[in-house]
Design an enzyme around this catalytic site. Structure first.
Site, PDB file in Angstrom:
ATOM      1  N   ASN A 212      38.999  22.194  24.533  1.00 34.62           N
ATOM      2  CA  ASN A 212      37.336  22.853  25.072  1.00 34.62           C
ATOM      3  C   ASN A 212      36.962  23.400  26.282  1.00 34.62           C
ATOM      4  OD1 ASN A 212      38.657  21.887  27.914  1.00 34.62           O
ATOM      5  ND2 ASN A 212      39.321  20.052  27.037  1.00 34.62           N
ATOM      6  N   LYS A 291      50.388  27.885   9.142  1.00 35.72           N
ATOM      7  CA  LYS A 291      49.489  28.227   8.480  1.00 35.72           C
ATOM      8  C   LYS A 291      48.939  27.642   7.715  1.00 35.72           C
ATOM      9  CE  LYS A 291      45.454  31.552   8.857  1.00 35.72           C
ATOM     10  NZ  LYS A 291      44.934  33.265   8.944  1.00 35.72           N
ATOM     11  N   PRO A 307      47.283  10.716  25.165  1.00 38.18           N
ATOM     12  CA  PRO A 307      47.565   9.856  26.178  1.00 38.18           C
ATOM     13  C   PRO A 307      46.630   9.887  27.496  1.00 38.18           C
ATOM     14  CG  PRO A 307      49.640  11.581  26.673  1.00 38.18           C
ATOM     15  CD  PRO A 307      48.482  11.253  25.244  1.00 38.18           C
ATOM     16  N   LEU A 310      45.439  10.387  33.410  1.00 39.59           N
ATOM     17  CA  LEU A 310      44.497   9.983  35.350  1.00 39.59           C
ATOM     18  C   LEU A 310      45.258   8.607  35.187  1.00 39.59           C
ATOM     19  CD1 LEU A 310      43.208  10.590  37.425  1.00 39.59           C
ATOM     20  CD2 LEU A 310      41.844  10.236  36.574  1.00 39.59           C
ATOM     21  N   PHE A 331      38.422  13.360  38.124  1.00 38.76           N
ATOM     22  CA  PHE A 331      37.372  14.042  38.030  1.00 38.76           C
ATOM     23  C   PHE A 331      36.513  13.568  36.830  1.00 38.76           C
ATOM     24  CE2 PHE A 331      38.690  17.305  40.678  1.00 38.76           C
ATOM     25  CZ  PHE A 331      37.753  18.092  40.671  1.00 38.76           C
ATOM     26  N   LYS A 345      34.856   4.737  35.758  1.00 38.06           N
ATOM     27  CA  LYS A 345      35.730   5.716  35.830  1.00 38.06           C
ATOM     28  C   LYS A 345      37.304   5.455  36.906  1.00 38.06           C
ATOM     29  CE  LYS A 345      37.750   9.967  34.341  1.00 38.06           C
ATOM     30  NZ  LYS A 345      37.199  11.262  33.556  1.00 38.06           N
ATOM     31  N   LYS A 349      40.722   3.533  36.621  1.00 37.57           N
ATOM     32  CA  LYS A 349      41.987   4.295  36.691  1.00 37.57           C
ATOM     33  C   LYS A 349      42.711   4.083  38.075  1.00 37.57           C
ATOM     34  CE  LYS A 349      40.262   6.897  32.441  1.00 37.57           C
ATOM     35  NZ  LYS A 349      39.981   7.672  31.697  1.00 37.57           N
TER      36      LYS A 349
END
Length: 435
Positions: A212, A291, A307, A310, A331, A345, A349
């Site tokens: 990301n 590759k 998994p 948090l 976060f 969240k 969590k």
């Protein structure tokens, strides 16, 4: 009389602004507080105030030229940089701020500042329109993200005739800021803080991966802020932009599974956990050892869920006895319905705080030097933090967390004392109301 700066060496940089005359008062005040002051003046500064004035006040020779090496046994700008406990630039012109932000070293002051490893305090002074110019704002944010402290300019009549923000803060205010920084308490002393940073990498083959846009800058900012507050910091890093901050223990964890293992093995020794890393939600089901060669027009990859680090931390914490649970800050990077997703969240969590930001907003996304966040606790919104340098965001979030954790610890201690008192007297402790 107590002198709070006794034994401290302060490097005072003076640049070429009309407010340079105030630096004489600042120098005198720092000396009276016990500091040994070394003064460096730019050529422009010497047009406004004579070096002899600062030499008389500091009782040390004033440096103005990088090539004026008076002691052959040392390199002066390195020696002064190494000996300083703190550097302050007052007044700091827009030019001086730009040099410091962009690593320019073309005179004695800028060269010394580039070599210094001690904290730096900057007190800007300039025209109001200059202070509000996007280039100056960008440079200030860049420096703040690196941990440079600012004593903001005041508002009033400026030398150019304008009335607005830009005049140098008063010498007493700057001196107080320096004392506060050098003598400030360390609320995280003897505490261990575990921080995750960056974006995890999920390998497809040896040269390709899923990841990301996280840069790790927010996690780095927390590591620096916690370190300055006295904590023993462990930073678990995935893919990040740039090297990690110094003075912290760094653990490399490329994938989500590696990060989970690194974090879980350190939970019992952590007092605070800041889960700032952006963990990939999915990984390729199959990882190819060689590759993948380009052949067909399309390629299908099957992904499986990673998994949830948090969530795993929250469940582990919930099973721990009271008094042995770390304070957990999570976060939430969102693009819509910020509060709804953040609170969901936080509860799912089992975090103590959630720091939520809209990553689609200008100045708040991945890779930015700044952030715009909302901090949520179990009761809802705790505080909105407007756009500011990520380092300042980290400092504010940690301040909130430390205050809330201390209050919770104190409340828990009172409840335990009440139970113990009831047991000692033979009477049952009062039943607690449902939470």
């Amino acid at each position: 009389m107590v002198k709070p700066l006794e034994g401290k060496t302060i490097l005072l940089g003076i640049t070429g602004g009309i407010a340079a005359y105030k630096a004489a008062t600042l120098c005198s005040r720092l000396v009276s507080l016990g500091a040994s002051v070394r003064v460096i003046m730019t050529e422009g500064a010497t047009k406004f105030i004579a070096p002899l004035t600062l030499q008389s006040l500091s009782r040390h020779a004033v440096a103005t030229d990088v090539f004026d090496e008076r002691d052959p046994s040392i390199v002066q700008h390195i020696d002064w940089a190494d000996s300083a406990d703190l550097a302050v630039v007052a007044p700091a012109t827009a030019n001086a701020i730009a040099k410091l932000a962009n690593g320019i070293a073309d005179d004695m002051l800028s060269t010394t500042l580039l070599a210094i490893t001690a904290p730096i305090v900057v007190a800007p002074a300039m025209n109001v329109h200059m202070w509000e110019h996007p280039a100056v704002i960008e440079n200030v944010n860049k420096l703040a993200s690196r941990g440079v402290r600012f004593v903001e300019p005041g508002t009033g009549q400026l030398a150019c005739g304008y009335v607005g923000k830009g005049r140098l803060a008063e010498p007493e205010e700057i001196a107080a800021s320096i004392v506060g920084f050098l003598a400030r308490p360390k609320p995280l002393a003897e505490k261990r803080v575990l921080i995750t940073a960056g974006g995890t990498i999920e390998r497809i083959d040896p040269v390709r991966y899923v990841t990301n846009d996280s840069s790790g800058k927010m996690g780095y900012a927390f590591a620096e802020a916690a370190r300055e507050l006295g904590a023993e910091v462990t930073l678990v890093c995935a893919r990040t932009d740039g090297p990690p901050p110094g003075g912290v223990a760094v653990v490399t964890a490329e994938s989500a599974e590696e990060m989970l293992e690194a974090v879980m093995s350190r939970l019992t020794e952590s007092d605070y956990i800041v889960k700032a890393a952006a963990v990939a939600d999915y990984r390729p089901l199959h990882r190819f050892d060689a590759k993948i060669k380009k052949s067909a027009d399309t390629l299908t990859l099957e992904l499986v869920k990673n998994p949830d680090i948090l969530q795993t931390i929250g469940e582990w914490k919930a099973a721990r006895p009271a008094g042995s649970r770390p304070y957990v800050i999570g976060f939430a990077a969102e693009t819509n319905d910020l509060e709804k997703h953040a609170l969901d969240k936080l509860h799912r969590k089992k975090c103590d705080l959630i720091v939520a930001n809209d990553v689609s907003a200008v100045g708040a996304g991945f890779g930015s030097e700044t952030n715009i966040v909302s901090v949520y606790g179990a009761e809802g919104l705790v505080e909105n933090i407007p756009q500011t340098a990520k380092r300042l965001v980290a400092e504010r979030v940690l301040a909130i967390a430390i205050d809330r954790a201390n209050r919770e610890t104190a409340a828990s201690g009172l409840k335990q004392a009440s139970r113990n008192s009831g047991a000692a007297s033979g009477s049952p402790a009062a039943e607690e109301p449902p939470q």
